[in-house]
Scaffold this motif. Structure first.
Motif, PDB file in Angstrom:
ATOM      1  N   ARG A 135      -3.362  -6.982  -4.962  1.00  4.57           N
ATOM      2  CA  ARG A 135      -4.347  -5.763  -4.943  1.00  4.57           C
ATOM      3  C   ARG A 135      -4.807  -5.741  -3.368  1.00  4.57           C
ATOM      4  O   ARG A 135      -5.038  -4.492  -3.007  1.00  4.57           O
ATOM      5  CB  ARG A 135      -5.809  -6.114  -5.606  1.00  4.57           C
ATOM      6  N   GLU A 136      -4.899  -6.580  -2.746  1.00  2.84           N
ATOM      7  CA  GLU A 136      -4.907  -6.470  -1.162  1.00  2.84           C
ATOM      8  C   GLU A 136      -3.813  -5.616  -0.443  1.00  2.84           C
ATOM      9  O   GLU A 136      -4.356  -4.932   0.464  1.00  2.84           O
ATOM     10  CB  GLU A 136      -5.207  -7.833  -0.706  1.00  2.84           C
ATOM     11  N   THR A 137      -2.767  -5.849  -0.912  1.00  3.82           N
ATOM     12  CA  THR A 137      -1.594  -4.911  -0.342  1.00  3.82           C
ATOM     13  C   THR A 137      -1.660  -3.623  -0.601  1.00  3.82           C
ATOM     14  O   THR A 137      -1.709  -2.947   0.214  1.00  3.82           O
ATOM     15  CB  THR A 137      -0.350  -5.572  -0.625  1.00  3.82           C
ATOM     16  N   VAL A 148      -4.639  -2.039  -1.285  1.00  4.06           N
ATOM     17  CA  VAL A 148      -5.731  -1.453  -0.688  1.00  4.06           C
ATOM     18  C   VAL A 148      -5.553  -1.108   0.815  1.00  4.06           C
ATOM     19  O   VAL A 148      -5.660  -0.371   1.111  1.00  4.06           O
ATOM     20  CB  VAL A 148      -7.107  -2.298  -0.784  1.00  4.06           C
ATOM     21  N   ALA A 149      -4.836  -2.026   1.372  1.00  8.44           N
ATOM     22  CA  ALA A 149      -4.093  -2.041   2.945  1.00  8.44           C
ATOM     23  C   ALA A 149      -3.426  -0.672   2.977  1.00  8.44           C
ATOM     24  O   ALA A 149      -3.502  -0.047   4.101  1.00  8.44           O
ATOM     25  CB  ALA A 149      -3.484  -3.185   3.329  1.00  8.44           C
ATOM     26  N   LEU A 150      -2.449  -0.403   2.006  1.00  9.77           N
ATOM     27  CA  LEU A 150      -1.511   0.548   2.057  1.00  9.77           C
ATOM     28  C   LEU A 150      -2.289   1.939   1.737  1.00  9.77           C
ATOM     29  O   LEU A 150      -2.058   2.993   2.399  1.00  9.77           O
ATOM     30  CB  LEU A 150      -0.280   0.395   1.230  1.00  9.77           C
ATOM     31  N   GLY A 153      -5.817   2.620   1.413  1.00 14.24           N
ATOM     32  CA  GLY A 153      -7.044   2.815   1.760  1.00 14.24           C
ATOM     33  C   GLY A 153      -7.137   3.961   2.997  1.00 14.24           C
ATOM     34  O   GLY A 153      -7.782   4.787   2.958  1.00 14.24           O
ATOM     35  N   PRO A 154      -5.795   3.600   4.007  1.00 11.32           N
ATOM     36  CA  PRO A 154      -5.889   4.674   5.172  1.00 11.32           C
ATOM     37  C   PRO A 154      -5.545   6.231   4.641  1.00 11.32           C
ATOM     38  O   PRO A 154      -6.062   7.117   5.145  1.00 11.32           O
ATOM     39  CB  PRO A 154      -4.807   4.151   5.922  1.00 11.32           C
ATOM     40  N   GLN A 177      -8.840   7.417   3.367  1.00 14.70           N
ATOM     41  CA  GLN A 177      -9.841   7.736   4.402  1.00 14.70           C
ATOM     42  C   GLN A 177      -9.213   9.073   5.007  1.00 14.70           C
ATOM     43  O   GLN A 177     -10.299   9.760   5.553  1.00 14.70           O
ATOM     44  CB  GLN A 177      -9.821   6.587   5.253  1.00 14.70           C
TER      45      GLN A 177
END
Length: 85
Positions: free
Chosen positions: A51-53, A55-57, A59-60, A63
């Motif tokens: 999940r963290e990966t 979100v990191a990919l 998310g930007p 945004q």
């Protein structure tokens, strides 16, 4: 419009960006595509990512759609603006 989409539209509209409803729809479709690809279809690279990966990919990109830093370029026809020729 769903209650979730309405919340997203209201949040975007409070930032005074152009086309908040369109932006909410784009972000919603991006996230639905990710969920479907990961959970329903089971695309191996998506299903195996933590999940963290994700979100990191993603998310930007989310945004960037919600809070653009520069005006979007004008849309042109697929034929380069030469429609009807």
């Amino acid at each position: 419009m769903s209650s979730q989409e309405r919340l997203l539209v209201d949040a975007i509209a409070s930032r005074a960006v152009d086309d908040p409803t369109l932006r909410a729809g784009i972000v919603s479709s991006m996230l639905v595509g990710l969920v479907v690809g990961r959970g329903v279809v089971g695309v191996p690279t998506l299903a195996g990512a933590d999940r963290e990966t994700l979100v990191a990919l993603v998310g930007p990109a989310v945004q960037a759609v919600l809070t653009p830093s520069a005006p979007a370029p004008a849309a042109t026809a697929p034929d380069g603006g030469r429609t009807g020729r």
